[in-house]
Design a protein around this motif. Structure first.
Motif, PDB file in Angstrom:
ATOM      1  N   ILE A   1      19.726   4.566  33.047  1.00  0.00           N
ATOM      2  CA  ILE A   1      18.892   5.339  33.963  1.00  0.00           C
ATOM      3  C   ILE A   1      17.455   4.802  33.890  1.00  0.00           C
ATOM      4  CG2 ILE A   1      20.281   7.435  33.827  1.00  0.00           C
ATOM      5  CD1 ILE A   1      18.113   8.590  31.921  1.00  0.00           C
ATOM      6  N   TYR A   2      16.730   5.066  34.943  1.00  0.00           N
ATOM      7  CA  TYR A   2      15.313   4.695  34.979  1.00  0.00           C
ATOM      8  C   TYR A   2      14.568   5.762  35.753  1.00  0.00           C
ATOM      9  CZ  TYR A   2      12.307   0.907  33.519  1.00  0.00           C
ATOM     10  OH  TYR A   2      11.408   0.139  32.841  1.00  0.00           O
ATOM     11  N   GLY A   3      13.403   6.117  35.256  1.00  0.00           N
ATOM     12  CA  GLY A   3      12.494   7.009  35.975  1.00  0.00           C
ATOM     13  C   GLY A   3      11.307   6.194  36.430  1.00  0.00           C
ATOM     14  N   VAL A   4      10.936   6.320  37.703  1.00  0.00           N
ATOM     15  CA  VAL A   4       9.832   5.541  38.249  1.00  0.00           C
ATOM     16  C   VAL A   4       8.818   6.484  38.884  1.00  0.00           C
ATOM     17  CG1 VAL A   4       9.155   3.760  39.907  1.00  0.00           C
ATOM     18  CG2 VAL A   4      11.356   3.579  38.711  1.00  0.00           C
ATOM     19  N   ALA A   5       7.562   6.334  38.481  1.00  0.00           N
ATOM     20  CA  ALA A   5       6.454   7.071  39.099  1.00  0.00           C
ATOM     21  C   ALA A   5       5.784   6.137  40.102  1.00  0.00           C
ATOM     22  CB  ALA A   5       5.457   7.525  38.045  1.00  0.00           C
ATOM     23  N   HIS A   6       5.859   6.501  41.363  1.00  0.00           N
ATOM     24  CA  HIS A   6       5.222   5.720  42.432  1.00  0.00           C
ATOM     25  C   HIS A   6       3.915   6.406  42.812  1.00  0.00           C
ATOM     26  CE1 HIS A   6       4.427   3.654  46.160  1.00  0.00           C
ATOM     27  NE2 HIS A   6       4.375   4.828  46.759  1.00  0.00           N
ATOM     28  N   PHE A   7       2.823   5.673  42.686  1.00  0.00           N
ATOM     29  CA  PHE A   7       1.517   6.212  43.069  1.00  0.00           C
ATOM     30  C   PHE A   7       1.254   5.879  44.534  1.00  0.00           C
ATOM     31  CE2 PHE A   7       1.356   6.434  38.603  1.00  0.00           C
ATOM     32  CZ  PHE A   7       0.416   7.388  38.277  1.00  0.00           C
ATOM     33  N   LYS A   8       0.712   6.836  45.263  1.00  0.00           N
ATOM     34  CA  LYS A   8       0.475   6.661  46.684  1.00  0.00           C
ATOM     35  C   LYS A   8      -0.912   6.098  46.982  1.00  0.00           C
ATOM     36  CE  LYS A   8       3.827  10.191  47.829  1.00  0.00           C
ATOM     37  NZ  LYS A   8       4.077  11.447  48.523  1.00  0.00           N
ATOM     38  N   ASN A   9      -1.642   5.761  45.941  1.00  0.00           N
ATOM     39  CA  ASN A   9      -2.944   5.111  46.079  1.00  0.00           C
ATOM     40  C   ASN A   9      -3.004   3.911  45.150  1.00  0.00           C
ATOM     41  OD1 ASN A   9      -4.700   6.843  47.831  1.00  0.00           O
ATOM     42  ND2 ASN A   9      -4.111   8.379  46.323  1.00  0.00           N
ATOM     43  N   LYS A  10      -3.901   2.994  45.462  1.00  0.00           N
ATOM     44  CA  LYS A  10      -4.228   1.906  44.547  1.00  0.00           C
ATOM     45  C   LYS A  10      -5.328   2.415  43.628  1.00  0.00           C
ATOM     46  CE  LYS A  10      -3.283  -1.531  48.042  1.00  0.00           C
ATOM     47  NZ  LYS A  10      -3.880  -2.441  49.015  1.00  0.00           N
TER      48      LYS A  10
ATOM     49  N   ASN B   1       3.371  -0.789  33.530  1.00  0.00           N
ATOM     50  CA  ASN B   1       4.494  -1.339  34.290  1.00  0.00           C
ATOM     51  C   ASN B   1       5.876  -0.973  33.768  1.00  0.00           C
ATOM     52  OD1 ASN B   1       4.624  -2.993  32.066  1.00  0.00           O
ATOM     53  ND2 ASN B   1       4.100  -4.874  33.154  1.00  0.00           N
ATOM     54  N   SER B   2       5.954  -0.165  32.731  1.00  0.00           N
ATOM     55  CA  SER B   2       7.276   0.272  32.267  1.00  0.00           C
ATOM     56  C   SER B   2       7.745   1.536  32.969  1.00  0.00           C
ATOM     57  CB  SER B   2       7.263   0.499  30.752  1.00  0.00           C
ATOM     58  OG  SER B   2       6.395   1.552  30.427  1.00  0.00           O
ATOM     59  N   VAL B   3       6.826   2.293  33.564  1.00  0.00           N
ATOM     60  CA  VAL B   3       7.224   3.544  34.219  1.00  0.00           C
ATOM     61  C   VAL B   3       6.622   3.737  35.600  1.00  0.00           C
ATOM     62  CG1 VAL B   3       7.639   4.798  32.071  1.00  0.00           C
ATOM     63  CG2 VAL B   3       5.380   4.875  33.123  1.00  0.00           C
ATOM     64  N   THR B   4       5.703   2.867  36.008  1.00  0.00           N
ATOM     65  CA  THR B   4       5.059   3.056  37.296  1.00  0.00           C
ATOM     66  C   THR B   4       4.813   1.734  37.996  1.00  0.00           C
ATOM     67  OG1 THR B   4       3.128   3.970  38.439  1.00  0.00           O
ATOM     68  CG2 THR B   4       2.752   3.096  36.246  1.00  0.00           C
ATOM     69  N   ASP B   5       4.708   1.807  39.319  1.00  0.00           N
ATOM     70  CA  ASP B   5       4.371   0.632  40.118  1.00  0.00           C
ATOM     71  C   ASP B   5       2.884   0.624  40.489  1.00  0.00           C
ATOM     72  OD1 ASP B   5       4.237   2.687  41.975  1.00  0.00           O
ATOM     73  OD2 ASP B   5       5.705   1.828  43.352  1.00  0.00           O
ATOM     74  N   GLU B   6       2.079   1.450  39.815  1.00  0.00           N
ATOM     75  CA  GLU B   6       0.658   1.542  40.175  1.00  0.00           C
ATOM     76  C   GLU B   6      -0.042   0.203  39.981  1.00  0.00           C
ATOM     77  OE1 GLU B   6      -3.044   4.562  39.598  1.00  0.00           O
ATOM     78  OE2 GLU B   6      -2.024   3.943  37.778  1.00  0.00           O
ATOM     79  N   GLU B   7      -0.822  -0.157  40.986  1.00  0.00           N
ATOM     80  CA  GLU B   7      -1.568  -1.404  40.994  1.00  0.00           C
ATOM     81  C   GLU B   7      -3.052  -1.063  41.022  1.00  0.00           C
ATOM     82  OE1 GLU B   7      -1.008  -5.443  43.543  1.00  0.00           O
ATOM     83  OE2 GLU B   7      -1.029  -3.586  44.695  1.00  0.00           O
ATOM     84  N   GLY B   8      -3.827  -1.735  40.174  1.00  0.00           N
ATOM     85  CA  GLY B   8      -5.255  -1.481  40.115  1.00  0.00           C
ATOM     86  C   GLY B   8      -6.064  -2.732  40.390  1.00  0.00           C
ATOM     87  N   PHE B   9      -7.275  -2.529  40.882  1.00  0.00           N
ATOM     88  CA  PHE B   9      -8.189  -3.624  41.196  1.00  0.00           C
ATOM     89  C   PHE B   9      -9.545  -3.313  40.601  1.00  0.00           C
ATOM     90  CE2 PHE B   9      -4.898  -3.545  44.335  1.00  0.00           C
ATOM     91  CZ  PHE B   9      -4.564  -4.889  44.481  1.00  0.00           C
ATOM     92  N   ILE B  10     -10.200  -4.344  40.054  1.00  0.00           N
ATOM     93  CA  ILE B  10     -11.512  -4.186  39.435  1.00  0.00           C
ATOM     94  C   ILE B  10     -12.532  -5.026  40.192  1.00  0.00           C
ATOM     95  CG2 ILE B  10     -12.878  -4.508  37.334  1.00  0.00           C
ATOM     96  CD1 ILE B  10     -10.744  -2.396  36.993  1.00  0.00           C
ATOM     97  N   PHE B  11     -13.661  -4.391  40.473  1.00  0.00           N
ATOM     98  CA  PHE B  11     -14.769  -5.059  41.147  1.00  0.00           C
ATOM     99  C   PHE B  11     -16.010  -5.007  40.278  1.00  0.00           C
ATOM    100  CE2 PHE B  11     -12.028  -3.902  44.625  1.00  0.00           C
ATOM    101  CZ  PHE B  11     -12.193  -4.922  45.553  1.00  0.00           C
ATOM    102  N   VAL B  12     -16.838  -6.043  40.409  1.00  0.00           N
ATOM    103  CA  VAL B  12     -18.209  -6.009  39.892  1.00  0.00           C
ATOM    104  C   VAL B  12     -19.101  -5.785  41.101  1.00  0.00           C
ATOM    105  CG1 VAL B  12     -20.061  -7.346  38.837  1.00  0.00           C
ATOM    106  CG2 VAL B  12     -17.750  -7.484  37.911  1.00  0.00           C
ATOM    107  N   ALA B  13     -20.026  -4.837  40.976  1.00  0.00           N
ATOM    108  CA  ALA B  13     -20.968  -4.515  42.052  1.00  0.00           C
ATOM    109  C   ALA B  13     -22.376  -4.807  41.560  1.00  0.00           C
ATOM    110  CB  ALA B  13     -20.829  -3.041  42.440  1.00  0.00           C
TER     111      ALA B  13
END
Length: 182
Positions: free
Chosen positions: A38-47, A117-129
């Motif tokens: 079995i696998y449980g996956v948390a999908h985030f609806k935002n980046k 990445n073991s439980v979610t597909d959440e993707e993040g981005f980092i910016f320098v301002a």
């Protein structure tokens, strides 16, 4: 990147929870070993969008807030969620303005990260301002934030002694430190 086919087989997938921010799926799978599982996956609806503002003096800003899921106070880089279909730079600009009141004239995307990445597909981005101008904050109606301006090196030290533990903040601050030779 290598083009490697997934060794997993999804037998069935069922949404067990869904709200405006996340969707949880329960999946019956065949593991790469051939055994059922079995696998449980948390999908985030935002980046996930994180920003490291840096001024002409080498100072940055951190945001402090109480994090409900952790039941503890957390110091972090300014961050938030950007709709998956939205431009990530526009989301970063909005988050920086909301949380710190800062407007930046120069932006650099320094990285992409998967938060867990073991439980979610959440993707993040980092910016320098950079090339910053101070305006008014626009906090969300659920936020009570503290804002702290400090030398970038001190923020990196906070990562190294575990006063900052948020994954986007850790990744972003360590990457910017490496890029700038701190």
């Amino acid at each position: 990147m290598e083009d490697i086919q997934s060794p997993w087989t999804t037998v069935s997938s069922e949404v067990i929870y869904d709200n405006p921010w996340i969707r949880l799926r329960h999946e019956e799978v065949i593991a790469p070993t051939g055994k059922p599982g079995i696998y449980g996956v948390a999908h985030f609806k935002n980046k996930a969008i994180g920003i490291i503002p840096i001024d002409n003096e080498g100072y940055t800003w951190l945001v402090g807030q109480y994090r409900y899921p952790l039941n503890e106070y957390s110091w972090e880089i300014p961050m938030g969620g950007g709709p998956i279909e939205a431009d990530i730079l526009e989301s970063a600009q909005r988050e920086l303005r909301e949380e710190t009141g800062l407007i930046a004239r120069r932006w650099e995307n320094i990285g992409r990260i998967h938060t867990s990445n073991s439980v979610t597909d959440e993707e993040g981005f980092i910016f320098v301002a950079e090339d910053l101008q101070q305006e008014e904050t626009e906090f969300d109606d659920t936020e009570i934030l503290q804002i702290r301006r400090l030398p970038l090196k001190e923020a990196v030290d906070m990562v190294m002694d575990n006063r900052i533990t948020d994954s986007l903040s850790v990744y972003g601050l360590l990457k910017v430190a490496r890029l700038r030779g701190l």
